[in-house]
Design a protein around this motif. Structure first.
Motif, short mmCIF file in Angstrom:
data_model
loop_
_atom_site.label_atom_id
_atom_site.label_comp_id
_atom_site.label_asym_id
_atom_site.label_seq_id
_atom_site.Cartn_x
_atom_site.Cartn_y
_atom_site.Cartn_z
N TYR A 51 0.87 -1.18 0.00
CA TYR A 51 0.00 0.00 0.00
C TYR A 51 0.90 1.22 0.00
CZ TYR A 51 -3.64 3.26 1.49
OH TYR A 51 -4.51 4.32 1.56
N GLY A 52 0.75 2.08 -1.01
CA GLY A 52 1.61 3.26 -1.12
C GLY A 52 0.82 4.51 -1.42
N VAL A 53 1.49 5.66 -1.26
CA VAL A 53 0.86 6.95 -1.54
C VAL A 53 1.81 7.80 -2.36
CG1 VAL A 53 -0.60 6.95 0.53
CG2 VAL A 53 1.70 7.94 0.64
N ALA A 54 1.24 8.78 -3.07
CA ALA A 54 2.01 9.73 -3.86
C ALA A 54 1.31 11.08 -3.77
CB ALA A 54 2.12 9.28 -5.32
N GLY A 84 1.16 -2.44 -11.35
CA GLY A 84 2.30 -1.74 -11.93
C GLY A 84 1.97 -1.01 -13.22
N GLY A 85 0.92 -1.46 -13.92
CA GLY A 85 0.63 -0.86 -15.21
C GLY A 85 -0.77 -0.36 -15.36
N ASP A 86 -1.52 -0.21 -14.25
CA ASP A 86 -2.91 0.23 -14.38
C ASP A 86 -3.16 1.57 -13.72
OD1 ASP A 86 -2.64 -0.54 -11.78
OD2 ASP A 86 -4.28 -1.98 -11.77
N LEU A 93 5.02 3.46 -10.70
CA LEU A 93 5.14 3.31 -9.24
C LEU A 93 6.30 4.09 -8.64
CD1 LEU A 93 4.35 -0.49 -8.90
CD2 LEU A 93 2.88 1.43 -8.31
N THR A 94 7.17 4.67 -9.47
CA THR A 94 8.33 5.36 -8.91
C THR A 94 7.92 6.56 -8.06
OG1 THR A 94 8.52 6.68 -10.94
CG2 THR A 94 9.83 4.66 -10.81
#
Length: 200
Positions: A130-133, A158-160, A167-168
């Protein structure tokens, strides 16, 4: 006996169209399942069931309960690289195809949850992250995203992403099982022989 008369009119033409569409999708899906190999058909059917359950599960079940289920240790089975790669490819394919057919929400969290469960049920040690940006220029708004990988090989998420993101830009906040948030960038899945009816 009195004549019951003509059938009652449908309460909603929109509801009728909704049912008709799902009946058509169901018939088409039954035909595709029949054409698939046993393992592929099982994976596709399992993905449809799990994705259908994921949205209400996320909405109704406390997150700590879901997190505990996502972190349950898997068995001690050891698979060689070819088996792991084939399983990852099959699960990713099944999730992608099923997400287009289920009537419930099937975004990154639902897809990740279903893929993670499918992989771990097959003895593959996957990780759900689970990540945030930042969602705006000053970082006051955050965007959340969920992805799944196996040894840093991307399974889902990764691609949606929308807007051409990758994701970087996302900082991992939590992983399931825990302690796996600091991983190298995801690698794409290696090319494998096409699964029958892949483009169905």
């Amino acid at each position: 006996m009195s004549d019951p008369g003509p059938p009652a009119a449908s309460a909603s033409p929109r509801h009728d169209r909704y049912l008709a569409n799902h009946l058509r999708h169901g018939r088409a899906l039954a035909g595709k399942l029949h054409a698939l190999s046993g393992a592929d058909a099982v994976a596709l059917a399992e993905a449809i069931v799990l994705l259908g359950l994921a949205a209400p599960l996320i909405r109704l079940v406390p997150f700590r309960t879901i997190a505990a289920a996502m972190s349950t240790p898997i068995g001690s089975a050891r698979h060689d690289a070819a088996v792991i790669a084939a399983t990852v490819e099959r699960v990713a394919w099944a999730i992608d195809r099923s997400a287009k057919r289920v009537p419930t929400r099937a975004l990154c969290f639902e897809r990740g949850l279903a893929a993670h469960l499918m992989l771990r049920r097959r003895g593959i040690d996957s990780t759900l992250v689970y990540g945030v940006a930042p969602g705006d220029s000053d970082g006051s708004v955050l965007r959340a995203h969920v992805w799944v990988h196996v040894d840093s090989v991307e399974v889902t998420g990764g691609g949606d992403l929308t807007g051409g993101d990758d994701l970087t830009g996302y900082a991992p906040l939590a992983s399931f099982p825990s302690g796996r948030t600091h991983t190298e960038p995801l690698r794409p899945r290696p090319p494998l022989p096409a699964i029958h009816e892949r483009d169905a």
